[in-house]
Design a protein around this motif. Structure first.
Motif, short mmCIF file in Angstrom:
data_model
loop_
_atom_site.label_atom_id
_atom_site.label_comp_id
_atom_site.label_asym_id
_atom_site.label_seq_id
_atom_site.Cartn_x
_atom_site.Cartn_y
_atom_site.Cartn_z
N ARG A 216 -106.21 -100.36 31.88
CA ARG A 216 -107.35 -99.95 32.70
C ARG A 216 -108.62 -99.87 31.85
NH1 ARG A 216 -107.52 -94.23 36.08
NH2 ARG A 216 -109.66 -94.44 36.91
N LYS A 219 -109.84 -103.40 31.18
CA LYS A 219 -110.47 -104.01 32.34
C LYS A 219 -111.96 -103.71 32.36
CE LYS A 219 -109.69 -106.09 35.23
NZ LYS A 219 -109.81 -107.56 35.38
N GLY A 220 -112.34 -102.52 31.96
CA GLY A 220 -113.75 -102.17 31.90
C GLY A 220 -114.48 -102.84 30.76
N SER A 252 -107.64 -101.50 39.57
CA SER A 252 -108.68 -102.26 38.88
C SER A 252 -108.14 -103.56 38.27
CB SER A 252 -109.30 -101.41 37.76
OG SER A 252 -108.33 -101.10 36.77
N THR A 435 -115.41 -108.02 25.43
CA THR A 435 -116.87 -108.00 25.61
C THR A 435 -117.54 -108.92 24.60
OG1 THR A 435 -116.73 -105.70 26.36
CG2 THR A 435 -118.90 -106.51 25.70
N ASP A 456 -112.39 -91.93 27.63
CA ASP A 456 -112.00 -92.65 28.84
C ASP A 456 -110.49 -92.83 28.91
OD1 ASP A 456 -114.59 -92.86 29.74
OD2 ASP A 456 -114.91 -94.88 28.94
#
Length: 558
Positions: A216, A219-220, A252, A435, A456
């Motif tokens: 999760r 995924k962000g 997600s 990223t 997080d």
């Protein structure tokens, strides 16, 4: 049990008081015999306490255990009614956004061996007859030997070709013969979902650390495809809850698969039926033929399955007969360094109907101690990559490479040789690698930004495992497993040479601030401090932690 509340950053901070357990309504209204007995015990305990005070003895005796079903009901509901100091109910969010939860009835059938696997048994019989016929034919064996020699010649020719446009290579005579002689059963799904893997960033199935909260988090950070931790087929069929939980998917995760390890075609085909009927929120199934762990390989699973071609074929064909979702396979280059044979298997596996092949550029014997052989990955990919597309534009088979991708320059260097790249340890050490690849830059991430990621993870962990004592301790252990990898990260701003390779051993360094220095520590005590700072609160006095994968040795599995 230590009590906690959520802070503004999504973490958890200890609170001294103000958290109250609300007695469930059914316990208040119910007049069961068990509750009456509990009330009698409470009265006796209060009377005993008054007597001890009168006698000058304030020490309390050991508390009695709860009776009967009330104990289980209390344990189940005591954390779902927590309130903070302002009287507001704490939202634990426990698994509220998760899918692939198996029903109690199906679980009961699996445990009682009463699940109807008639479809799988018919497919198994059909596939076994075909394998026996083709493997027992002497002429077929001779043709197979001839084909192996042709494959060697094609591999040599592929190594000499330039990087320009490649010629389309046709399947061999033996592969074509096997493919043409195979007759599908009546259970073959009419509509099979297709997935275009081209150019997608795929996070490898990672044992222990590749849990749902970590996926999760990634995924962000830009990952496209996620896959659950390796699950053992026999344990899933037996209805083991812990193994079934590995199939859980967060909302997600928009493209999610599960990885299965198994050595027996009957178990794997039955599992394919179970997944097809009971888990609609799985996008693809991956067969593990790459795990190098001796405990797995000795049972014929993981890399051990690579040497058993007929069994691998029956597993792939049988699962394809049932699944309405893509079937993929991940393997290694071979068993020993002096005998690479993945190039021999690639064309055959393609004829079995596999949708995507992933090659980890090391042998079983090498594990993770040598650099991945991307040149060999590209050679194997060329053998099947030119397969024609279907009527909907999807390729018949996609090729993926895996090994030592640690930055966007590694990605750009190797992506031309395959359709997509799978990233494993690089994501463990620096999950923001996704990223970096999409933005084509070396991200000099700050220590505070890295701390936000830890926070997080803790929030996602408590959403998944719960924010009671068990949930917090479970989240902490998985966080420490992750820190055992990510502490190896060296900030880009401190490097004299960029980029840094994944297997390089950096010298000890001082960070640009105290937090950055703390995050680079290889001391477990400092990792525990980070877990406390991330919002999980102080640990108990006797808490101990030993990394499962010993990742600080630079020879980690992952």
């Amino acid at each position: 049990m230590e009590e906690h509340k959520q802070d503004n950053n999504g973490g958890v901070t200890p609170i001294a008081k103000g958290v109250a357990y609300i007695k469930p309504e059914y316990l208040v209204s119910s007049k069961s015999k068990t509750e009456e007995l509990d009330n009698v015990d409470d009265a006796k305990e209060e009377k005993g306490a008054n007597k001890r005070v009168a006698e000058g003895n304030s020490e309390e005796p050991p508390k009695k255990k709860a009776r009967g079903q009330n104990k289980d009901r209390y344990q189940k509901n005591k954390t779902s009614n927590l309130k903070n100091t302002d009287g507001e109910k704490i939202d634990l969010g426990h698994q509220k956004d998760e899918k692939n939860k198996i029903s109690h009835d199906v679980l009961k059938q699996l445990r009682g061996k009463k699940y109807d696997f008639k479809k799988a048994e018919e497919v198994l019989k059909h596939v076994a007859q075909h394998i026996e016929k083709t493997s027992g034919d002497a002429k077929s064996k001779q043709n197979e030997a001839n084909q192996l020699e042709k494959l060697k010649q094609r591999l040599a020719q592929a190594s000499k070709q330039s990087s320009g446009e490649q010629q389309v290579e046709q399947p061999s005579e033996v592969v074509q013969k096997i493919e043409n002689s195979y007759v599908e059963t009546k259970y073959k799904p009419k509509e099979v979902k297709r997935i275009d893997f081209s150019g997608k960033l795929y996070m490898a199935p990672l044992t222990t650390v590749g849990n749902l909260p970590f996926r999760r988090l990634c995924k962000g950070l830009g990952v496209d495809v996620t896959c659950g931790e390796m699950a053992v087929a026999s344990n899933l069929i037996k209805g083991q809850v812990g193994e079934l939980s590995l199939l859980r998917r967060h909302a997600s995760e928009d493209l999610f698969g599960v990885q299965i390890a198994g050595a027996h075609q009957d178990i794997m085909i039955k599992l394919a039926q179970l997944i097809d009927e009971q888990f609609p929120d799985i996008d693809f199934v991956d067969i593990n033929c790459g795990c190098p762990v001796d405990l797995i390989c000795s049972k014929g699973m993981g890399s051990g399955l690579m040497e058993r071609r007929n069994k691998m074929q029956s597993i792939v064909r049988g699962m394809k007969e049932i699944l309405r979702i893509p079937l993929t396979l991940k393997m290694r280059t071979g068993i020993k360094q002096d005998n690479l044979f993945a190039h021999k298997l690639f064309p055959e596996i393609q004829s079995w109907g596999i949708n995507a092949l992933t090659l980890h550029g090391r042998t079983k014997q090498q594990r993770y101690t040598k650099e991945a052989d991307w040149e060999y990955i590209e050679k194997c990919s060329k053998l099947v990559r030119q397969s024609t597309a279907d009527q909907d534009g999807y390729k018949k088979i996609y090729t993926l490479g895996n090994g030592d991708i640690y930055n966007y320059t590694d990605y750009q260097k190797n992506i031309p040789g395959v359709d997509a790249i799978m990233i494993g340890r690089g994501a463990l050490i620096k999950p923001w690698i996704f990223t970096e690849i999409k933005q084509e830059r070396h991200w000099d991430i700050s220590a505070s930004e890295r701390m936000d990621l830890l926070k997080d993870f803790c929030k996602f962990g408590m959403d998944h495992y719960g924010s009671d004592e068990y949930g917090i301790q479970t989240t902490r252990r998985y966080l420490l497993e992750w820190i055992s990898f990510t502490h190896r990260y060296v900030p880009v701003g401190l490097l004299e040479r960029v980029p840094m390779a994944i297997n390089e051993r950096p010298q000890r360094f001082m960070g640009r601030n105290d937090l950055e220095t703390l995050m680079a520590s290889g001391d477990v005590r400092d990792w525990i401090t980070l877990s406390e700072m991330a919002g999980l609160g102080p640990v108990v006095s006797d808490f101990q932690f030993v990394p499962k994968h010993k990742s600080n040795s630079y020879e980690a599995e992952g």
